[in-house]
Design a protein around this motif. Structure first.
Motif, PDB file in Angstrom:
ATOM      1  N   TYR A 191       2.189   3.041  12.751  1.00  0.00           N
ATOM      2  CA  TYR A 191       3.073   2.532  11.693  1.00  0.00           C
ATOM      3  C   TYR A 191       2.915   3.299  10.371  1.00  0.00           C
ATOM      4  O   TYR A 191       3.563   2.972   9.389  1.00  0.00           O
ATOM      5  N   GLU A 192       2.017   4.282  10.364  1.00  0.00           N
ATOM      6  CA  GLU A 192       1.753   5.019   9.126  1.00  0.00           C
ATOM      7  C   GLU A 192       3.028   5.644   8.570  1.00  0.00           C
ATOM      8  O   GLU A 192       3.240   5.691   7.358  1.00  0.00           O
ATOM      9  N   THR A 193       3.908   6.104   9.478  1.00  0.00           N
ATOM     10  CA  THR A 193       5.115   6.763   8.985  1.00  0.00           C
ATOM     11  C   THR A 193       6.206   5.752   8.630  1.00  0.00           C
ATOM     12  O   THR A 193       7.226   6.100   8.048  1.00  0.00           O
ATOM     13  N   LEU A 194       5.986   4.488   8.984  1.00  0.00           N
ATOM     14  CA  LEU A 194       6.983   3.464   8.671  1.00  0.00           C
ATOM     15  C   LEU A 194       6.692   2.822   7.314  1.00  0.00           C
ATOM     16  O   LEU A 194       7.596   2.588   6.508  1.00  0.00           O
ATOM     17  N   PHE A 195       5.425   2.527   7.076  1.00  0.00           N
ATOM     18  CA  PHE A 195       5.031   1.923   5.796  1.00  0.00           C
ATOM     19  C   PHE A 195       4.332   2.999   4.979  1.00  0.00           C
ATOM     20  O   PHE A 195       3.197   3.371   5.280  1.00  0.00           O
ATOM     21  N   THR A 196       5.020   3.481   3.955  1.00  0.00           N
ATOM     22  CA  THR A 196       4.528   4.693   3.298  1.00  0.00           C
ATOM     23  C   THR A 196       4.335   4.502   1.799  1.00  0.00           C
ATOM     24  O   THR A 196       4.776   5.321   1.009  1.00  0.00           O
ATOM     25  N   SER A 197       3.694   3.418   1.433  1.00  0.00           N
ATOM     26  CA  SER A 197       3.469   3.164   0.007  1.00  0.00           C
ATOM     27  C   SER A 197       2.578   4.261  -0.570  1.00  0.00           C
ATOM     28  O   SER A 197       1.668   4.755   0.101  1.00  0.00           O
ATOM     29  N   LYS A 198       2.837   4.607  -1.819  1.00  0.00           N
ATOM     30  CA  LYS A 198       2.047   5.670  -2.460  1.00  0.00           C
ATOM     31  C   LYS A 198       0.881   5.077  -3.255  1.00  0.00           C
ATOM     32  O   LYS A 198       0.118   5.802  -3.880  1.00  0.00           O
ATOM     33  N   VAL A 199       0.756   3.732  -3.252  1.00  0.00           N
ATOM     34  CA  VAL A 199      -0.290   3.105  -4.076  1.00  0.00           C
ATOM     35  C   VAL A 199      -1.662   3.559  -3.589  1.00  0.00           C
ATOM     36  O   VAL A 199      -1.968   3.485  -2.400  1.00  0.00           O
ATOM     37  N   GLU A 200      -2.477   4.058  -4.546  1.00  0.00           N
ATOM     38  CA  GLU A 200      -3.783   4.608  -4.194  1.00  0.00           C
ATOM     39  C   GLU A 200      -4.780   3.513  -3.851  1.00  0.00           C
ATOM     40  O   GLU A 200      -5.440   3.524  -2.839  1.00  0.00           O
ATOM     41  N   LYS A 201      -4.853   2.516  -4.789  1.00  0.00           N
ATOM     42  CA  LYS A 201      -5.847   1.454  -4.587  1.00  0.00           C
ATOM     43  C   LYS A 201      -5.123   0.122  -4.608  1.00  0.00           C
ATOM     44  O   LYS A 201      -4.508  -0.248  -5.614  1.00  0.00           O
ATOM     45  N   LEU A 202      -5.193  -0.558  -3.502  1.00  0.00           N
ATOM     46  CA  LEU A 202      -4.473  -1.826  -3.372  1.00  0.00           C
ATOM     47  C   LEU A 202      -5.143  -2.898  -4.240  1.00  0.00           C
ATOM     48  O   LEU A 202      -6.360  -3.068  -4.196  1.00  0.00           O
ATOM     49  N   SER A 203      -4.329  -3.622  -5.017  1.00  0.00           N
ATOM     50  CA  SER A 203      -4.919  -4.699  -5.821  1.00  0.00           C
ATOM     51  C   SER A 203      -5.135  -5.923  -4.938  1.00  0.00           C
ATOM     52  O   SER A 203      -4.459  -6.066  -3.914  1.00  0.00           O
ATOM     53  N   PRO A 204      -6.060  -6.837  -5.308  1.00  0.00           N
ATOM     54  CA  PRO A 204      -6.249  -8.036  -4.483  1.00  0.00           C
ATOM     55  C   PRO A 204      -4.987  -8.902  -4.524  1.00  0.00           C
ATOM     56  O   PRO A 204      -4.223  -8.838  -5.490  1.00  0.00           O
TER      57      PRO A 204
END
Ligand SMILES: Nc1ncnc2c1ncn2[C@@H]1O[C@H](COP(=O)(O)OP(=O)(O)OP(=O)(O)O)[C@@H](O)[C@H]1O
Length: 905
Positions: A191-204
């Motif tokens: 699914y890496e190519t389907l969900f491609t958010s550029k956010v580096e560090k996910l917030s809680p």
């Protein structure tokens, strides 16, 4: 709007479900570009042997002749490859299609193993959290997806593609954090190519969970006597439409009120729909508002939910806020926020590939839940994801710490505090019994308790007090620590990766812990394999096999090596926890290790008990469901009532036991014996009462007993039964439920009936075949002219009011199964004591179960229906009279199938 990537939607029709044995008979492909179907390809495929089961033929509409003239897979494989190209393939429940397709490609010498598959089921679970289930048929209806014909490959592939697009569009409208979180979990997966958010560090995540309330004192108030509630124009008439005083209902409430005031045990049987729920809730609420906490315990979580959402809010209105109800489930029903965040941040080491798919469905729910109770999440099945849920749920050792970052909004803590602030707490029998077993460590203290559906208590007591071990029982805990021999992932690896390099001695302990766990696992595997191999030779297809303490030695199965290796592992784990518990970034995860080791120690305690087999009042037995790896050893108490007598009755202020089916011919002795309430000393004996039906149910229920079939013990019974069902059921126009006493017989009936139902385009549902029980029940309630085949849980606890059920078929009297080890244990004990086990055990059990089964039909005063009994022992055997008393001997006899046909018309 989200950009929808190009993909190819796929659906296969196959000769069966086994990808190793069965073959593909149709392949349909639809290429989607920009969310629209652009081109399609549909082939019938000639299998190596053209043998089609009639069911498949009817279901798919593909005939043998169609296949004879089709090309084989080798001929069309090239066309499939060039049509798909590099595009990802989308299928509904893609595991099934991808296995079939990959296997079939391998057979023709083409490697398809690395092709990317996306699952519309996974996406739909993420996007559509409110649908009743995620079957393609349901989703097509719920989401208004066009489909020309179900169960043919091309329309199904097209529907699956449209569903996938809708799901992606829906996800793009959700909270953007969800997309970022999905991208985080998808890293390194298909699914890496389907969900491609550029956010580096996910917030809680930003939870909607409240903080746990502070503890408060319970109000102390005074309520009028219950007679004031139940009289003409009494308080109840303000909350129940068309309320009419009923003598039995008032009596029930007064008896219970007296019992709560005086203290003691009270057993009250009252018919279904007589209003007993209202009686006990009002009486309990009256007591609760005086400051004495009352627990209400139901048999299942579903019933618990029903009371919580319907009956309790209804009566609470009478009490102007003084009734403070709360619902409490076992701790492991609640999400642990810290564990969730840990897995979200480190999915690659802590989750397997399949677990990641299921985990994604939890992401939107986590943002919206206000309780953290997993049962409210339709997109996640706890039973299908046991290991994953064990990585996520609250447990005794993980949520205790006050310094735990989510302590104040921990869902289990919130639920517990709410229960402590409540004067009426709704629990279920399993939770109540676990609390009893743990010496009252789980529930808030209480003075009174009411058990609804109390007839289930003996059986649930056995389940809770019983102990079981299996290789996978251990493996499922161990693999969260050390999932694979190759290493590199799991909790221990994650801990090791966070320990600084300058602490080599701690890294060494991690290695030794992994190694010792691996050795323990191997020793346990050897232990079970030894038993399994011997057992396979001895058991001759029996489902359970009882044993004594000498048998393991005879089998050369030695428990000692496993225990030694476990002790090694425990030593290393203790050292590791002590050394790392206060290190930065390790606290939470080390407490998870600690709680896993505690779970293993519970396993060890069960292991020692079960392998010792040292109690005469327990039955010890082995079960080998499929193969030696899956063997289980169980221990069950023969008389769980003894635990109640020792641990519960002496101290409880008042306990009320109620149900519609506790007595045998209006006598409660059998229930009292099973619950350990017989022979209590004078003054402590329960007050008992059996209320009879106020209206004559036999006016509304007609019963027919078929005399012409062979006796159920005769070998020809099975075929004759299926023959009769096949002649009668497909022509019945109203909803029918058929109750079986064995899964195997039910499956055979399902296979016999399916083609005829498919031909008439009528719905046939079968437990264990057509999805979850809740889904089946919901679908059956909606449909008319449908037929539901069920056993076990469908004999009780399901409600089909009005037209939802008009004909009930009982295939066999529900006697206990003599080869069931518990039944055999009790039977042997009774024989040794010169007791008549058939009269004193088999008949009462079957009588209560049959009443339960028949209770499914009439759920209210206005319900009516028919019961067809296909077991002729009711009219041919002397004991049959006991059963015929249930319907007061008012039954007709069928001498042939045509009598039945006239009866069901
Ligand atoms: N005296 C009454 N007059 C009118 N309606 C009533 C009365 N008592 C109960 N009801 C209504 O009848 C329905 C069934 O009542 P209730 O659930 O209390 O019965 P029950 O005996 O517990 O049934 P079950 O065995 O199915 O749980 C409810 O909708 C309830 O509000």
């Amino acid at each position: 709007m989200v950009k929808i990537p190009a993909f190819v939607a796929l659906d296969l029709e196959t000769t069966g479900l086994d990808f190793e044995k069965d073959e593909i008979i149709e392949v349909a492909l639809v290429r989607f570009e920009n969310g629209e179907p652009k081109e399609n390809l549909d082939f019938l495929v000639k299998p190596s042997a053209v043998e089609l089961r009639p069911f498949i033929e009817t279901l798919t509409g593909i005939s043998k002749a169609d296949l004879e003239s089709a090309s084989d897979f080798a001929t069309i494989a090239g066309q499939i490859c060039s049509f798909v190209g590099d595009l990802p393939i989308v299928a509904h429940n893609a595991v099934f299609d991808s296995k079939f397709l990959k296997q079939t490609f391998t057979k023709v010498g083409i490697s398809y193993d690395s092709h990317v598959f996306w699952d519309s089921l996974t996406l739909s679970r993420i996007a559509f959290q409110d649908v009743p289930n995620h079957r393609l048929d349901t989703l097509v209806q719920e989401l208004n997806i066009e489909r020309s014909r179900a169960h043919r490959a091309l329309p199904d592939a097209d529907a699956c593609g449209r569903l996938f697009v809708k799901a992606l569009e829906k996800i793009s409208t959700m909270d953007p954090w969800i997309y970022d979180a999905l991208s985080q979990v998808a890293k390194g997966s298909g699914y890496e190519t389907l969900f491609t958010s550029k956010v580096e560090k996910l917030s809680p995540p930003k939870y909607k969970l409240p903080t746990a309330p502070a503890l408060e004192a319970l109000p102390k108030s005074k309520a009028p006597r219950v007679s004031e509630f139940f009289k003409e124009g009494g308080f109840i008439s303000f909350v129940v439409d068309d309320y009419k005083p009923r003598h039995n209902q008032q009596d029930f409430a007064s008896v219970m009120e007296r019992n709560m005031y005086k203290g003691g045990l009270c057993v009250l049987e009252a018919p279904t729909g007589s209003g007993k729920t209202l009686s006990y809730l009002i009486t309990a609420a009256n007591k609760a508002i005086t400051g004495e906490r009352v627990l209400i315990s139901t048999a299942t979580r579903t019933l618990q939910e029903q009371l919580w959402t319907e009956a309790i809010p209804q009566i609470a209105k009478i009490y102007n806020g003084e009734l403070r109800p709360a619902i409490l489930k076992g701790r492991d029903n609640y999400l642990c926020l810290r564990k969730f965040e840990e897995l979200l941040m480190h999915p690659q080491t802590l989750l397997s590939a399949e677990e990641r798919d299921s985990f994604m469905a939890l992401i939107p729910w986590v943002l919206s839940t206000e309780t953290g109770d997993i049962n409210e999440c339709n997109s996640f099945s706890q039973s299908r994801n046991r290991v994953l849920w064990s990585k996520l749920s609250c447990s005794a050792s993980c949520c205790n710490g006050e310094n735990h970052s989510h302590h104040e909004n921990c869902p289990a803590l919130i639920a517990k505090r709410k229960a402590m602030n409540a004067n009426m707490v709704l629990v279920n029998h399993s939770l109540f019994l676990s609390d009893l077993q743990l010496d009252f460590a789980l529930l808030p203290s209480y003075e009174h308790i009411v058990f609804d559906e109390a007839h289930r208590l003996p059986e649930i007591s056995n389940q809770v007090f019983g102990r079981s071990i299996s290789f996978f029982g251990f493996r499922n805990i161990a693999k969260t620590l050390e999932p694979s021999k190759a290493g590199g992932d799991g909790l221990i690896a994650e801990i090791a990766s966070r320990i600084p390099a300058e602490k080599p001695e701690l890294h060494e302990i991690c290695d030794k812990l992994s190694e010792a766990l691996g050795e323990a696992e191997k020793a346990l595997h050897r232990f079970f394999m030894k038993i399994g191999k011997k057992l396979a030779k001895q058991k001759n297809g029996r489902s359970g096999f009882t044993y004594t303490n000498s048998i393991l030695a005879e089998y050369e199965a030695d428990p000692a090596t496993f225990l030694e290796q476990y002790n090694n592992a425990r030593g290393f784990a203790e050292k590791l926890v002590a050394a790392t518990a206060n290190m930065d970034g390790l606290k939470g995860i080390v407490s998870d290790l600690d709680s896993r080791m505690t779970e293993i120690s519970h396993f060890i305690s069960d292991f020692e008990f079960v392998t010792k087999a040292g109690r005469n009042d327990w039955v010890f037995y082995m079960e080998e469901p499929f193969n030696p790896h899956t063997i289980k050893l169980h221990a069950l108490p023969l008389h769980s009532g003894n635990v109640w007598r020792e641990k519960f009755y002496p101290w409880i202020k008042s306990a009320t036991f109620t149900s519609a089916t506790l007595s045998v011919q209006a006598d409660l002795t059998y229930f009292l014996q099973k619950m350990g309430m017989d022979n209590l000393r004078l003054g402590k004996q329960p007050f008992v009462r059996v209320y009879t039906e106020q209206s004559d149910v036999n006016e509304r229920r007609s019963v027919m007993v078929a005399k012409f079939l062979p006796k159920p013990s005769a070998p020809e019974f099975g075929d004759a039964l299926n023959d009769t069902l096949l002649k009668v059921l497909p022509n019945v126009e109203e909803n029918t439920m058929v109750l079986f006493t064995s899964v195997a017989t039910m499956m055979k009936a399902q296979a016999a009936l399916a083609p005829a139902f498919a031909e008439r385009n009528k719905l046939l549902l079968c437990q264990h075949v057509d999805g979850s029980l809740d889904g089946l029940v919901a679908m059956f309630r909606k449909e008319r002219g449908a037929c539901l085949l069920g056993c076990q849980s469908l004999w009780e606890g399901v409600d089909f009011p009005g037209d939802a059920l008009k004909l009930l078929v009982i295939t066999k009297l529900p006697f206990p199964n003599p080869s069931d080890p518990l039944v055999a244990g009790l039977t042997n004990e009774m024989k040794a004591a010169n007791k008549n086990f058939f009269k004193d055990y088999f008949i009462p059990e079957a009588y209560i179960e049959l009443r339960q089964g028949m209770g499914r039909l009439l759920r209210s005063d206005s319900d009516s229906g028919k019961v067809l009994i296909l077991d002729n022992r009711v009219v041919l055997e002397r004991y049959g009279k006991t059963f015929a008393r249930i319907w007061n001997f008012k039954n007709r006899i069928a001498g042939s199938v045509s009598d039945i046909e006239r009866f069901v018309k």
